[in-house]
Design a protein around this motif. Sequence first.
Motif, mmCIF file in Angstrom:
data_model
loop_
_atom_site.group_PDB
_atom_site.id
_atom_site.type_symbol
_atom_site.label_atom_id
_atom_site.label_comp_id
_atom_site.label_asym_id
_atom_site.label_seq_id
_atom_site.Cartn_x
_atom_site.Cartn_y
_atom_site.Cartn_z
ATOM 1 N N UNK A 190 0.834 -1.209 0.000
ATOM 2 C CA UNK A 190 0.000 0.000 0.000
ATOM 3 C C UNK A 190 0.868 1.258 0.000
ATOM 4 N N UNK A 191 0.378 2.288 -0.666
ATOM 5 C CA UNK A 191 1.086 3.568 -0.702
ATOM 6 C C UNK A 191 0.811 4.349 0.576
ATOM 7 N N UNK A 192 1.600 5.399 0.774
ATOM 8 C CA UNK A 192 1.402 6.278 1.937
ATOM 9 C C UNK A 192 -0.011 6.859 1.929
ATOM 10 N N UNK A 193 -0.486 7.273 0.749
ATOM 11 C CA UNK A 193 -1.838 7.849 0.634
ATOM 12 C C UNK A 193 -2.896 6.825 1.010
ATOM 13 N N UNK A 194 -2.697 5.596 0.600
ATOM 14 C CA UNK A 194 -3.659 4.536 0.932
ATOM 15 C C UNK A 194 -3.645 4.218 2.424
ATOM 16 N N UNK A 195 -2.461 4.196 3.012
ATOM 17 C CA UNK A 195 -2.344 3.904 4.444
ATOM 18 C C UNK A 195 -2.996 4.978 5.305
ATOM 19 N N UNK A 196 -2.932 6.217 4.829
ATOM 20 C CA UNK A 196 -3.423 7.335 5.630
ATOM 21 C C UNK A 196 -4.862 7.755 5.284
ATOM 22 N N UNK A 197 -5.448 7.138 4.280
ATOM 23 C CA UNK A 197 -6.817 7.487 3.860
ATOM 24 C C UNK A 197 -7.835 7.136 4.956
ATOM 25 N N UNK A 198 -8.708 8.118 5.257
ATOM 26 C CA UNK A 198 -9.785 7.899 6.233
ATOM 27 C C UNK A 198 -11.132 7.989 5.498
ATOM 28 N N UNK A 199 -11.964 6.965 5.568
ATOM 29 C CA UNK A 199 -13.255 6.985 4.886
ATOM 30 C C UNK A 199 -14.179 8.106 5.381
ATOM 31 N N UNK A 200 -13.975 8.521 6.629
ATOM 32 C CA UNK A 200 -14.748 9.619 7.233
ATOM 33 C C UNK A 200 -13.928 10.153 8.406
ATOM 34 N N UNK A 201 -14.192 11.397 8.820
ATOM 35 C CA UNK A 201 -13.387 11.974 9.905
ATOM 36 C C UNK A 201 -13.394 11.150 11.188
ATOM 37 N N UNK A 202 -14.491 10.433 11.441
ATOM 38 C CA UNK A 202 -14.597 9.663 12.680
ATOM 39 C C UNK A 202 -14.214 8.184 12.501
ATOM 40 N N UNK A 203 -13.634 7.846 11.335
ATOM 41 C CA UNK A 203 -13.227 6.463 11.094
ATOM 42 C C UNK A 203 -11.714 6.362 10.959
ATOM 43 N N UNK A 204 -11.180 5.195 11.275
ATOM 44 C CA UNK A 204 -9.731 5.025 11.285
ATOM 45 C C UNK A 204 -9.186 4.764 9.888
ATOM 46 N N UNK A 205 -7.962 5.219 9.682
ATOM 47 C CA UNK A 205 -7.216 4.865 8.461
ATOM 48 C C UNK A 205 -6.615 3.468 8.657
ATOM 49 N N UNK A 206 -6.040 2.914 7.608
ATOM 50 C CA UNK A 206 -5.373 1.614 7.711
ATOM 51 C C UNK A 206 -4.182 1.717 8.656
ATOM 52 N N UNK A 207 -3.424 2.800 8.556
ATOM 53 C CA UNK A 207 -2.288 2.986 9.464
ATOM 54 C C UNK A 207 -2.745 3.010 10.920
ATOM 55 N N UNK A 208 -3.853 3.685 11.176
ATOM 56 C CA UNK A 208 -4.373 3.743 12.545
ATOM 57 C C UNK A 208 -4.827 2.367 13.019
ATOM 58 N N UNK A 209 -5.422 1.585 12.131
ATOM 59 C CA UNK A 209 -5.821 0.205 12.472
ATOM 60 C C UNK A 209 -4.603 -0.625 12.863
ATOM 61 N N UNK A 210 -3.535 -0.502 12.076
ATOM 62 C CA UNK A 210 -2.321 -1.289 12.339
ATOM 63 C C UNK A 210 -1.684 -0.868 13.666
ATOM 64 N N UNK A 211 -1.644 0.431 13.925
ATOM 65 C CA UNK A 211 -1.101 0.915 15.206
ATOM 66 C C UNK A 211 -1.912 0.352 16.377
ATOM 67 N N UNK A 212 -3.237 0.345 16.221
ATOM 68 C CA UNK A 212 -4.112 -0.178 17.279
ATOM 69 C C UNK A 212 -3.877 -1.681 17.467
ATOM 70 N N UNK A 213 -3.775 -2.426 16.380
ATOM 71 C CA UNK A 213 -3.519 -3.874 16.466
ATOM 72 C C UNK A 213 -2.221 -4.135 17.232
ATOM 73 N N UNK A 214 -1.163 -3.409 16.859
ATOM 74 C CA UNK A 214 0.154 -3.631 17.473
ATOM 75 C C UNK A 214 0.163 -3.285 18.957
ATOM 76 N N UNK A 215 -0.438 -2.163 19.316
ATOM 77 C CA UNK A 215 -0.448 -1.754 20.725
ATOM 78 C C UNK A 215 -1.347 -2.673 21.546
ATOM 79 N N UNK A 216 -2.465 -3.094 20.959
ATOM 80 C CA UNK A 216 -3.380 -4.010 21.651
ATOM 81 C C UNK A 216 -2.711 -5.354 21.903
ATOM 82 N N UNK A 217 -1.878 -5.778 20.965
ATOM 83 C CA UNK A 217 -1.141 -7.041 21.117
ATOM 84 C C UNK A 217 -0.328 -7.012 22.413
ATOM 85 N N UNK A 218 0.338 -5.894 22.652
ATOM 86 C CA UNK A 218 1.127 -5.726 23.882
ATOM 87 C C UNK A 218 0.224 -5.714 25.111
#
Length: 200
Positions: free
Chosen positions: A48-76
């Motif tokens: 995925x490109x930087x633009x794709x990773x940072x794309x938010x479908x709506x202001x109150x929804x997470x981007x793919x990058x935000x999803x991955x950050x949440x997955x990683x931190x939740x794992x810990x």
Amino acid sequence: MKKVFLMASAVLMLSFLAVDPISKKERSYAAKLLKETEKGVKDQVKGLTEAQLKFKPAPDRWSIEECVKHIAKSEEALWQMTESAIKATANPDKRSEIKVTDEQLVQKVEDRSMKIKTMEKLMPENIPFKDTDEALESFKKNRDKLIDYVKSTEADLRNHVTALPFGMVDSYQMILFIAAHSNRHTQQIIEVKADPNFPK
């Protein structure tokens, strides 16, 4: 010589009586689920490109990058919670309070029709990873350690019971929860990619 023989026989008998804290089937199921859900995250993010990773479908929804950050931190965070339960005194008397099977727990966590607000420290804006790559690296490192743990642990996971918002679970089920949680957010990533405005 007779004493040596008797001692060897006793040790052999005890080894047959020793019970594996979790079965071979349980180890295999958990390890397989952890591997498959790790691969699911990595496959959906790959290329995925930087633009794709940072794309938010709506202001109150997470981007793919935000999803991955949440997955990683939740794992810990989820493993820390699980490890605390395992290190605490076993409480098999609480097993009767567990109302979900392993399969039901996985289905419940993966079900995106049930929306759950995460705790403040696991919100993407409060997670210190600088980008998707750093989050993925942390996720992979922690997931690999967890898979090794499941394959080798001698801890009595079934008799260390802890409370989650939807009820009591044992520590083996907490490991399944961790795997299912990453799949829950892999589905979220797929939803973001399916948005008509997702960058090409």
